[in-house]
Scaffold this active site. Structure first.
Site, PDB file in Angstrom:
ATOM      1  N   GLY A  52       1.298  -5.272   1.649  1.00  0.00           N
ATOM      2  CA  GLY A  52       0.055  -5.801   1.107  1.00  0.00           C
ATOM      3  C   GLY A  52       0.276  -6.903   0.087  1.00  0.00           C
ATOM      4  O   GLY A  52      -0.577  -7.765  -0.105  1.00  0.00           O
TER       5      GLY A  52
ATOM      6  N   GLU B 234       6.821  -1.609   6.654  1.00  0.00           N
ATOM      7  CA  GLU B 234       6.215  -0.681   7.609  1.00  0.00           C
ATOM      8  C   GLU B 234       6.873  -0.746   8.979  1.00  0.00           C
ATOM      9  O   GLU B 234       6.809   0.213   9.748  1.00  0.00           O
ATOM     10  CB  GLU B 234       4.701  -0.910   7.720  1.00  0.00           C
ATOM     11  CG  GLU B 234       4.291  -2.289   8.163  1.00  0.00           C
ATOM     12  CD  GLU B 234       4.027  -3.257   7.023  1.00  0.00           C
ATOM     13  OE1 GLU B 234       3.197  -4.150   7.214  1.00  0.00           O
ATOM     14  OE2 GLU B 234       4.666  -3.140   5.962  1.00  0.00           O
TER      15      GLU B 234
ATOM     16  N   ASP C 295       1.187  -5.411   9.283  1.00  0.00           N
ATOM     17  CA  ASP C 295      -0.219  -5.734   9.104  1.00  0.00           C
ATOM     18  C   ASP C 295      -0.365  -7.000   8.258  1.00  0.00           C
ATOM     19  O   ASP C 295       0.576  -7.769   8.136  1.00  0.00           O
ATOM     20  CB  ASP C 295      -0.970  -4.548   8.491  1.00  0.00           C
ATOM     21  CG  ASP C 295      -0.576  -4.264   7.057  1.00  0.00           C
ATOM     22  OD1 ASP C 295       0.540  -4.620   6.670  1.00  0.00           O
ATOM     23  OD2 ASP C 295      -1.388  -3.670   6.332  1.00  0.00           O
TER      24      ASP C 295
ATOM     25  N   GLY D  87       0.808  -1.211   0.000  1.00  0.00           N
ATOM     26  CA  GLY D  87       0.000   0.000   0.000  1.00  0.00           C
ATOM     27  C   GLY D  87       0.840   1.260   0.000  1.00  0.00           C
ATOM     28  O   GLY D  87       2.053   1.230   0.184  1.00  0.00           O
TER      29      GLY D  87
END
Length: 124
Positions: A83, A106, A114, A35
């Site tokens: 992602g 991240e 995530d 992302g």
């Protein structure tokens, strides 16, 4: 992209003409670089709310991939970050190559990984 993938996978889930799903990148660099962290940061600062919707859809997509009733094959060739890990590593079949570069970038800016990153990596 997440919404489009979610819609297509839901449509194919019960389609008897679809026997398996294969996911590849659309270019020479890799499967998916993840992302747009800068857009997420700006959205959080501007309080526009699109990031919340993005996470909701992305997590629904990852959960669907994890539970998909048909073989879900991801070619994780080249760059597969964030992602990209979500749309590939949750699948039933993952193919990596000597060119695969996988990671959760991240964490370098203090975000918790995530897309189930810690769950996936602990079982890799």
């Amino acid at each position: 992209m997440c919404q489009q993938m979610l819609d297509v996978l839901l449509a194919w889930r019960d389609d008897p003409q679809i026997h398996q799903v294969a996911v590849t990148g659309a270019g020479e660099r890799g499967l998916c670089a993840g992302g747009d962290i800068v857009a997420i940061y700006r959205d959080i600062n501007d309080r526009e709310g699109s990031t919340e919707e993005f996470w909701r859809i992305e997590y629904q997509l990852n959960a669907l991939i994890d539970e998909y009733p048909k073989p879900y094959i991801a070619l994780m060739d080249g760059i597969v970050l964030g992602g990209g890990i979500g749309i590939s590593a949750h699948g039933s079949h993952r193919v990596v190559t000597e060119a695969s570069k996988c990671g959760m970038p991240e964490v370098s800016i203090g975000f918790f990984p995530d897309v189930g990153g810690t769950h996936l990596l602990a079982r890799a």
